[in-house]
Scaffold this active site. Structure first.
Site, PDB file in Angstrom:
ATOM      1  N   HIS A 284     -96.175 -42.166 -12.914  1.00  0.00           N
ATOM      2  CA  HIS A 284     -96.626 -42.657 -11.597  1.00  0.00           C
ATOM      3  C   HIS A 284     -96.212 -41.734 -10.457  1.00  0.00           C
ATOM      4  O   HIS A 284     -96.448 -42.024  -9.291  1.00  0.00           O
ATOM      5  CB  HIS A 284     -96.204 -44.109 -11.360  1.00  0.00           C
ATOM      6  N   HIS A 285     -95.574 -40.613 -10.774  1.00  0.00           N
ATOM      7  CA  HIS A 285     -95.262 -39.573  -9.784  1.00  0.00           C
ATOM      8  C   HIS A 285     -94.554 -40.133  -8.546  1.00  0.00           C
ATOM      9  O   HIS A 285     -94.841 -39.694  -7.418  1.00  0.00           O
ATOM     10  CB  HIS A 285     -96.525 -38.815  -9.344  1.00  0.00           C
ATOM     11  N   CYS A 286     -93.707 -41.108  -8.729  1.00  0.00           N
ATOM     12  CA  CYS A 286     -92.973 -41.748  -7.609  1.00  0.00           C
ATOM     13  C   CYS A 286     -93.946 -42.414  -6.628  1.00  0.00           C
ATOM     14  O   CYS A 286     -93.614 -42.603  -5.454  1.00  0.00           O
ATOM     15  CB  CYS A 286     -92.088 -40.775  -6.836  1.00  0.00           C
ATOM     16  N   CYS A 287     -95.171 -42.721  -7.069  1.00  0.00           N
ATOM     17  CA  CYS A 287     -96.190 -43.276  -6.160  1.00  0.00           C
ATOM     18  C   CYS A 287     -96.826 -44.506  -6.782  1.00  0.00           C
ATOM     19  O   CYS A 287     -98.053 -44.546  -6.976  1.00  0.00           O
ATOM     20  CB  CYS A 287     -97.281 -42.244  -5.891  1.00  0.00           C
TER      21      CYS A 287
END
Ligand code: PLP
Length: 282
Positions: free
Chosen positions: A235-238
């Protein structure tokens, strides 16, 4: 964390269907109560490049300060930090090919002069009295304790290296690679790229984030890894951004000045095989 500590209200700006920041939404939300507008220069997920000058003008009109996270742009384009209009700009050394555990905060001298130190320790004191102290000159006021000397020298060397290659040359090369990467990915059935295309936003970041119908991003990354191709997945920190797109995660191919067209072709070919493998074997 700041909102929890201070009780300030945290609001979020929306994203347009083409994956750029919704400036109309930003305009609606800004008010004289706004203290800080914090945003990325280039999104690590969508790759879009936010128009900082325009946003800073809007924010400053209501008396807010602007903090720009430039982690994803520093190694990819030259930044005239003073004309960008931001009050604060931050970056990580490892995104600049430098050592880990190191980064920097840039702010105008005027802003830094007005700020109290956030940490106490050696070298940040000017004079000590029994009931108070005065603070050292900039930048020492903010550099309490024995600094990460080796890391700072390493970060300086990394910056010099990138400047020697030339950030304008890096940006031009990566723009060409990004167009090639998008061309290859757009021709794959059932693959959806998140974020603006290079045609929609020529100064977008050198990466492509995508989801493939019926195949989990982590499985794609794990299979590509076995073929020696490294991409990022998850989730790429998103997480809120992924929820907005209705997906649980995505895969991201990221380019840099040392990437070649042949490497992109190899990645795309392997990706096509991985997708057909999962389609055949469920
Ligand atoms: C935009 C952005 N900001 C911050 C970070 C994190 O940097 P650090 O690991 O130095 O906290 C990343 C990537 O990891 C990033 O893409």
């Amino acid at each position: 964390m700041l909102a929890e500590r201070t009780g300030c209200v945290l609001r979020h700006v929306g994203v347009t269907p083409d994956g750029t920041l919704d400036l109309a939404d930003l305009r609606n939300q800004l008010s004289e109560k706004t203290r800080l507008v914090s945003l990325v220069h280039i999104s690590n997920t969508l790759g879009c490049c936010n128009p900082i000058e325009e946003i800073a003008t809007l924010a400053h009109a209501v008396g807010a300060k602007v903090l720009v996270d430039a982690c994803q742009s520093l190694a990819h384009k030259s930044i005239a930090v003073q004309s960008l209009g931001a009050d604060f700009l931050v970056g990580s050394s490892h995104k600049l090919c430098g050592p880990t555990g190191m980064g920097f905060l840039w702010a105008s001298e005027q802003t830094l002069m007005a700020m109290p130190p956030f940490l106490g320790g050696g070298e940040m004191i000017q004079e000590v009295f029994l009931d108070h102290s005065t603070w050292a000159e900039l930048p020492h006021k903010f550099e309490a304790g024995t600094p990460a000397i080796g890391e700072a020298i390493g970060m300086g060397a990394a910056i010099t290296y990138l400047q020697t290659l030339g950030l304008d040359a890096i940006q031009a090369w990566e723009a060409e690679l990004t167009t090639h990467l998008f061309g290859r990915l757009q021709s794959i059935d059932g693959l959806r790229i998140l974020g603006p295309t290079p045609e929609q936003q020529p100064d977008r970041g050198a990466l492509a984030t995508f989801v493939v119908e019926g195949v989990h991003a982590n499985d794609i990354a794990a299979m590509l890894d076995l073929s020696g191709v490294c991409i990022r997945s998850g989730h790429h920190c998103c997480q809120p951004l992924h929820r907005l797109y209705g997906v649980t995660g995505s895969a991201r191919a990221s380019l840099s000045f040392c990437t070649t067209h042949a490497e992109i072709d190899r990645f795309a070919d392997e990706l096509v095989s991985v997708i057909s493998f999962f389609r055949e074997h469920g």
